[in-house]
Design a protein around this motif. Structure first.
Motif, PDB file in Angstrom:
ATOM      1  N   SER A 107       9.067  33.787  56.181  1.00 24.66           N
ATOM      2  CA  SER A 107       9.362  33.935  57.444  1.00 24.66           C
ATOM      3  C   SER A 107       9.803  32.175  58.128  1.00 24.66           C
ATOM      4  O   SER A 107      10.448  32.262  59.273  1.00 24.66           O
ATOM      5  CB  SER A 107       7.499  33.690  57.859  1.00 24.66           C
ATOM      6  OG  SER A 107       7.030  35.966  58.136  1.00 24.66           O
ATOM      7  N   PHE A 108       9.410  31.588  57.126  1.00 28.37           N
ATOM      8  CA  PHE A 108      10.233  30.113  58.112  1.00 28.37           C
ATOM      9  C   PHE A 108      11.809  30.085  58.904  1.00 28.37           C
ATOM     10  O   PHE A 108      11.764  29.365  59.283  1.00 28.37           O
ATOM     11  CB  PHE A 108       9.494  29.436  57.179  1.00 28.37           C
ATOM     12  CG  PHE A 108       8.436  28.874  56.998  1.00 28.37           C
ATOM     13  CD1 PHE A 108       7.429  27.957  58.029  1.00 28.37           C
ATOM     14  CD2 PHE A 108       7.175  29.275  56.221  1.00 28.37           C
ATOM     15  CE1 PHE A 108       5.831  28.199  57.955  1.00 28.37           C
ATOM     16  CE2 PHE A 108       6.240  28.923  55.453  1.00 28.37           C
ATOM     17  CZ  PHE A 108       5.528  28.186  56.735  1.00 28.37           C
ATOM     18  N   PRO A 109      12.429  30.106  57.752  1.00 29.86           N
ATOM     19  CA  PRO A 109      13.639  30.317  57.552  1.00 29.86           C
ATOM     20  C   PRO A 109      14.339  30.599  59.411  1.00 29.86           C
ATOM     21  O   PRO A 109      14.769  30.333  60.294  1.00 29.86           O
ATOM     22  CB  PRO A 109      14.364  30.743  57.117  1.00 29.86           C
ATOM     23  CG  PRO A 109      13.771  30.667  55.475  1.00 29.86           C
ATOM     24  CD  PRO A 109      12.248  31.382  56.116  1.00 29.86           C
ATOM     25  N   ASP A 110      13.733  32.269  59.506  1.00 32.85           N
ATOM     26  CA  ASP A 110      13.791  32.333  61.044  1.00 32.85           C
ATOM     27  C   ASP A 110      13.300  31.553  61.636  1.00 32.85           C
ATOM     28  O   ASP A 110      13.980  31.689  63.224  1.00 32.85           O
ATOM     29  CB  ASP A 110      13.814  34.251  60.835  1.00 32.85           C
ATOM     30  CG  ASP A 110      15.055  34.893  60.592  1.00 32.85           C
ATOM     31  OD1 ASP A 110      15.536  34.613  60.121  1.00 32.85           O
ATOM     32  OD2 ASP A 110      14.926  36.060  60.364  1.00 32.85           O
ATOM     33  N   MET A 111      11.954  31.724  61.115  1.00 29.93           N
ATOM     34  CA  MET A 111      11.263  31.032  62.942  1.00 29.93           C
ATOM     35  C   MET A 111      11.299  29.749  63.230  1.00 29.93           C
ATOM     36  O   MET A 111      11.577  28.983  64.362  1.00 29.93           O
ATOM     37  CB  MET A 111      10.293  30.986  62.364  1.00 29.93           C
ATOM     38  CG  MET A 111       8.855  30.312  63.362  1.00 29.93           C
ATOM     39  SD  MET A 111       7.897  31.533  64.519  1.00 29.93           S
ATOM     40  CE  MET A 111       7.594  32.503  63.276  1.00 29.93           C
ATOM     41  N   LEU A 168       7.695  19.957  58.262  1.00 26.11           N
ATOM     42  CA  LEU A 168       8.026  20.263  58.627  1.00 26.11           C
ATOM     43  C   LEU A 168       7.454  22.495  58.948  1.00 26.11           C
ATOM     44  O   LEU A 168       7.137  22.471  60.046  1.00 26.11           O
ATOM     45  CB  LEU A 168       9.458  20.707  58.952  1.00 26.11           C
ATOM     46  CG  LEU A 168      10.096  21.325  59.871  1.00 26.11           C
ATOM     47  CD1 LEU A 168      10.036  21.056  61.361  1.00 26.11           C
ATOM     48  CD2 LEU A 168      11.927  21.574  59.595  1.00 26.11           C
ATOM     49  N   GLU A 169       7.663  22.852  58.259  1.00 26.75           N
ATOM     50  CA  GLU A 169       6.199  23.582  57.983  1.00 26.75           C
ATOM     51  C   GLU A 169       5.223  24.002  58.497  1.00 26.75           C
ATOM     52  O   GLU A 169       4.718  24.398  59.127  1.00 26.75           O
ATOM     53  CB  GLU A 169       6.276  24.601  55.912  1.00 26.75           C
ATOM     54  CG  GLU A 169       7.981  24.679  55.701  1.00 26.75           C
ATOM     55  CD  GLU A 169       7.353  25.413  54.760  1.00 26.75           C
ATOM     56  OE1 GLU A 169       8.879  26.022  54.118  1.00 26.75           O
ATOM     57  OE2 GLU A 169       6.122  25.250  53.533  1.00 26.75           O
ATOM     58  N   ILE A 170       4.808  22.646  57.912  1.00 30.33           N
ATOM     59  CA  ILE A 170       3.051  22.687  58.471  1.00 30.33           C
ATOM     60  C   ILE A 170       3.500  22.819  60.216  1.00 30.33           C
ATOM     61  O   ILE A 170       2.257  23.452  60.793  1.00 30.33           O
ATOM     62  CB  ILE A 170       1.965  21.075  58.314  1.00 30.33           C
ATOM     63  CG1 ILE A 170       2.265  21.624  57.119  1.00 30.33           C
ATOM     64  CG2 ILE A 170       0.920  21.217  58.985  1.00 30.33           C
ATOM     65  CD1 ILE A 170       1.442  20.540  55.990  1.00 30.33           C
ATOM     66  N   GLU A 171       4.150  21.919  60.737  1.00 27.99           N
ATOM     67  CA  GLU A 171       4.517  21.407  62.088  1.00 27.99           C
ATOM     68  C   GLU A 171       4.602  23.101  62.880  1.00 27.99           C
ATOM     69  O   GLU A 171       4.649  23.282  63.857  1.00 27.99           O
ATOM     70  CB  GLU A 171       5.625  20.916  62.588  1.00 27.99           C
ATOM     71  CG  GLU A 171       5.665  20.179  63.807  1.00 27.99           C
ATOM     72  CD  GLU A 171       7.073  19.496  64.447  1.00 27.99           C
ATOM     73  OE1 GLU A 171       7.608  19.753  65.452  1.00 27.99           O
ATOM     74  OE2 GLU A 171       6.816  18.305  63.364  1.00 27.99           O
ATOM     75  N   LEU A 172       5.204  23.899  61.885  1.00 26.61           N
ATOM     76  CA  LEU A 172       5.740  25.079  62.633  1.00 26.61           C
ATOM     77  C   LEU A 172       5.033  26.122  62.840  1.00 26.61           C
ATOM     78  O   LEU A 172       4.111  26.834  63.895  1.00 26.61           O
ATOM     79  CB  LEU A 172       6.790  25.483  61.907  1.00 26.61           C
ATOM     80  CG  LEU A 172       8.068  25.093  61.998  1.00 26.61           C
ATOM     81  CD1 LEU A 172       9.379  25.504  60.476  1.00 26.61           C
ATOM     82  CD2 LEU A 172       8.955  25.684  63.457  1.00 26.61           C
ATOM     83  N   LEU A 173       4.009  25.811  61.967  1.00 26.80           N
ATOM     84  CA  LEU A 173       2.461  26.737  61.688  1.00 26.80           C
ATOM     85  C   LEU A 173       1.694  25.940  62.534  1.00 26.80           C
ATOM     86  O   LEU A 173       1.065  27.322  63.599  1.00 26.80           O
ATOM     87  CB  LEU A 173       2.264  26.125  60.837  1.00 26.80           C
ATOM     88  CG  LEU A 173       2.427  26.897  59.087  1.00 26.80           C
ATOM     89  CD1 LEU A 173       1.187  26.689  57.605  1.00 26.80           C
ATOM     90  CD2 LEU A 173       1.780  28.931  58.924  1.00 26.80           C
ATOM     91  N   MET A 174       1.077  25.268  62.828  1.00 33.55           N
ATOM     92  CA  MET A 174       0.702  24.825  64.242  1.00 33.55           C
ATOM     93  C   MET A 174       1.077  24.701  65.253  1.00 33.55           C
ATOM     94  O   MET A 174      -0.011  25.576  66.592  1.00 33.55           O
ATOM     95  CB  MET A 174       0.055  23.416  64.016  1.00 33.55           C
ATOM     96  CG  MET A 174      -0.205  22.460  62.791  1.00 33.55           C
ATOM     97  SD  MET A 174      -2.204  23.248  62.430  1.00 33.55           S
ATOM     98  CE  MET A 174      -2.334  22.969  61.269  1.00 33.55           C
ATOM     99  N   LEU A 179      -5.220  23.147  58.123  1.00 38.87           N
ATOM    100  CA  LEU A 179      -4.188  24.103  57.236  1.00 38.87           C
ATOM    101  C   LEU A 179      -5.270  24.387  55.943  1.00 38.87           C
ATOM    102  O   LEU A 179      -6.447  23.428  55.292  1.00 38.87           O
ATOM    103  CB  LEU A 179      -3.356  23.144  56.804  1.00 38.87           C
ATOM    104  CG  LEU A 179      -2.067  23.292  55.506  1.00 38.87           C
ATOM    105  CD1 LEU A 179      -0.954  24.910  56.347  1.00 38.87           C
ATOM    106  CD2 LEU A 179      -1.428  22.315  55.003  1.00 38.87           C
ATOM    107  N   LEU A 180      -4.941  25.948  56.710  1.00 35.86           N
ATOM    108  CA  LEU A 180      -5.700  26.536  55.233  1.00 35.86           C
ATOM    109  C   LEU A 180      -5.730  26.555  53.550  1.00 35.86           C
ATOM    110  O   LEU A 180      -6.032  26.543  52.539  1.00 35.86           O
ATOM    111  CB  LEU A 180      -6.839  28.316  55.245  1.00 35.86           C
ATOM    112  CG  LEU A 180      -7.615  28.052  54.778  1.00 35.86           C
ATOM    113  CD1 LEU A 180      -9.012  27.630  55.009  1.00 35.86           C
ATOM    114  CD2 LEU A 180      -7.973  29.759  55.032  1.00 35.86           C
TER     115      LEU A 180
END
Length: 341
Positions: free
Chosen positions: A225-229, A243-249, A278-279
């Motif tokens: 999901s990350f690239p499209d998000m 950056l992934e963590i930032e997007l997740l949050m 972050l789990l």
């Protein structure tokens, strides 16, 4: 002459609530369907004047039902969509497909009365003290289960959260029927293995508590999901773990916040919450379960899978209630049902 009304909704609670909002004393013949296919079968054999139609249903959903009605060569009822999915695109889609109006759940008596009058489907002169709409007998209060109640309030909250995310990303969010089950930890892992189709995933967890109810909101993202998000959020730089963590949050706050606000409003609880954490990042579902195995053991779980149309974006939102919360929830939601009597 009686007005023939068909209410189509997979939720017994929603059918009952909607029936009770119809004008008191209105001379109607009222029937019910639990999904779109049942509604179409009834409409094929019987002439109805009005169809109140939910969107998120099994077998055949509201969109599929509207699509099928367009091919009917015989007269079809006036369709009013009543749904918790309040995305602007959802509202426009159903109107483009032939619905004459959209009403968000839960609808009040005043809202339904005003809507029917504005559509010239009801007038005050039609009221008669001798005729009262019949309530779905299958929806008697004593037959409601905790799963029934929790599924319906989750369905409404799901729609509110999806609308916020849809506005943020300028997309359409595909919504499922929420799943509600009491699961052992092993069953929970099996359910998540089935939902999360990638080998790896990342997850954010946040705790909530209020009025004797405690649960954890867990948001799980497929790694694909990350690239499209990032693309939808206008992120140009290389996608790093940070950056992934930032997007997740960011997405977690957009989905979980409005969802919990909508849940709390329906059951009159202001939940306190912890900071999201972050789990796990790029881990297998089994690893996530192992982190919390001692905490979850046996849990009442609500699962909602959000998917973004035309993008490879999918995430699971799970509410995992503690065992001690179940009896409190049962009492609280039973009072809500009784208040509706």
């Amino acid at each position: 002459m009686s007005t023939r009304v068909l209410i189509c909704d997979d939720s017994k609670i929603a059918r009952k609530q909607l029936a009770r909002t119809l004008p008191s004393g209105w001379d109607v013949e009222l029937e019910y369907a639990e999904n779109g296919q049942e509604a179409l079968d009834l409409i094929t054999s019987t002439a109805f004047d009005i169809l109140f139609l939910d969107l998120n249903m099994p077998v055949k959903d509201g969109y599929q039902t509207l699509d099928a009605l367009q091919s009917f060569t015989t007269p079809v009822p006036a369709v009013i969509v009543v749904s918790g999915d309040v995305q602007p695109q959802a509202i426009q889609r159903v109107k483009d497909m032939g619905a004459i109006a959209f009403q968000k759940k839960p609808a009040s008596t005043e809202e339904i009365h005003e809507l029917l009058v504005s559509l010239n489907l009801f007038s005050v002169g039609e009221q008669s003290s001798d005729n009262v709409p019949a309530v779905d007998q299958s929806s008697a209060a004593e037959e409601f289960t905790l799963n029934d109640c929790l599924q319906e309030i989750s369905n409404i909250a799901m729609g509110r959260a999806a609308s916020v995310l849809a506005d943020m990303l300028n997309v359409f969010i595909k919504l499922p029927v929420p799943k509600v089950n009491i699961l052992e930890v092993g069953e929970l892992q099996m359910a998540l293995d089935y939902s999360v189709k990638d080998d790896n995933c990342s997850a954010v967890s946040q705790g909530f508590v209020g009025s004797g109810i405690a649960f954890e909101a867990l948001l799980i993202f497929n790694d694909s999901s990350f690239p499209d998000m990032a693309k939808l959020l206008g992120v140009k730089e290389q996608i790093t773990r940070e950056l992934e963590i930032e997007l997740l949050m960011d997405v977690s706050s957009v989905l979980v916040g409005p969802f919990m606000t909508a849940i709390g409003k329906q059951i009159n609880i202001d939940f306190s919450h912890s900071h999201p954490i972050l789990l796990g990042q790029h881990v297998k579902i089994g690893d996530l379960i192992n982190v919390k195995k001692a905490t979850w053991k046996r849990t009442l779980a609500v699962e909602i899978v959000y998917e973004v149309e035309n993008y490879q974006i999918s995430c699971d939102l799970l509410l995992l209630f503690t065992e001690d919360s179940v009896s409190t929830l049962e009492n609280l939601l039973s009072f809500l049902v009784e208040d509706d009597e």
